[in-house]
Design an enzyme around this catalytic site. Structure first.
Site, short mmCIF file in Angstrom:
data_model
loop_
_atom_site.label_atom_id
_atom_site.label_comp_id
_atom_site.label_asym_id
_atom_site.label_seq_id
_atom_site.Cartn_x
_atom_site.Cartn_y
_atom_site.Cartn_z
CG ASP A 66 12.52 -7.06 4.29
OD1 ASP A 66 11.55 -7.02 5.07
OD2 ASP A 66 12.66 -6.26 3.34
CG ASN A 74 0.64 -6.12 -0.35
OD1 ASN A 74 0.14 -7.20 -0.64
ND2 ASN A 74 1.10 -5.86 0.85
CG ASP A 83 -2.90 -11.77 2.53
OD1 ASP A 83 -2.02 -10.97 2.94
OD2 ASP A 83 -4.11 -11.65 2.79
CD GLU A 109 7.71 -6.04 4.07
OE1 GLU A 109 8.40 -5.05 3.82
OE2 GLU A 109 6.58 -5.95 4.58
#
Length: 184
Positions: A66, A74, A83, A109
């Site tokens: 993770d 973000n 991205d 993620e």
């Protein structure tokens, strides 16, 4: 000549159909952002490899990774930068495993690697190598000169973890998820 042209056209159409079918198969089994297997495909691969592992009495391991602090990436740098980070992490993951290991995007993620023929000790070594490969250098976001440091938390599970019975995919995922939660 007309029959030859018609036959040639049929062959061309058949080739286009095969190409379109292959593109649809790729879209159905791969994550469009990372190019890795999507959740359904990686879980299907896990089930298939667990069956093979049980049949051949070989070990199998899973590694769940993770991306740490992805929400902050973000929120702080935008979804386009997020991205780029996900695509780069996917490439680093692929480079960390053997060609026949299976890597997929498990969720947002989260990533899952299916490692056939691998016992827990070796899987832990692979997970540590993955952790080092991911965090070795920041992700360069093109055009901005932005370098984002990244790291992952990892959970590992393998067949034979306190059981002599046949391994089950759901149990492997459960143990890897618990280990990931502990790592977080």
């Amino acid at each position: 000549k007309a029959r030859l042209r018609a036959g040639k056209r049929i062959l061309e159409l058949q080739e286009e159909l095969v190409t379109a079918r292959e593109q649809l198969r790729m879209q159905a089994t791969h994550d469009s952002l990372t190019g890795l297997f999507n959740r359904a495909a990686i879980l299907e691969a896990l089930e298939r490899d667990v069956v093979r592992s049980n049949r051949e009495k070989q070990p199998i391991a899973v590694i769940m990774a993770d991306l740490d602090h992805f929400k902050e990436i973000n929120d702080g740098h935008g979804h386009a930068a997020g991205d780029v980070v996900l695509r780069e992490i996917a490439q680093r993951m692929l480079a960390s495993f053997r060609a026949y290991d299976i890597v997929g995007r498990y969720g947002g993620e989260e990533f899952l690697a299916v490692i056939p023929g691998t016992e827990l000790a070796r899987a832990v070594e692979l997970a540590d190598r993955l952790r080092q490969n991911v965090s070795a250098q920041p992700v360069q976001v093109d055009g901005h000169g932005l370098r984002i440091p990244v790291s992952v938390s990892i959970g590992v599970a393998a067949s034979g973890m306190g059981r002599n019975q046949a391994v089950q995919a759901a149990l492997l995922l459960h143990h890897a998820d618990e280990a990931l939660y502990a790592a977080k």
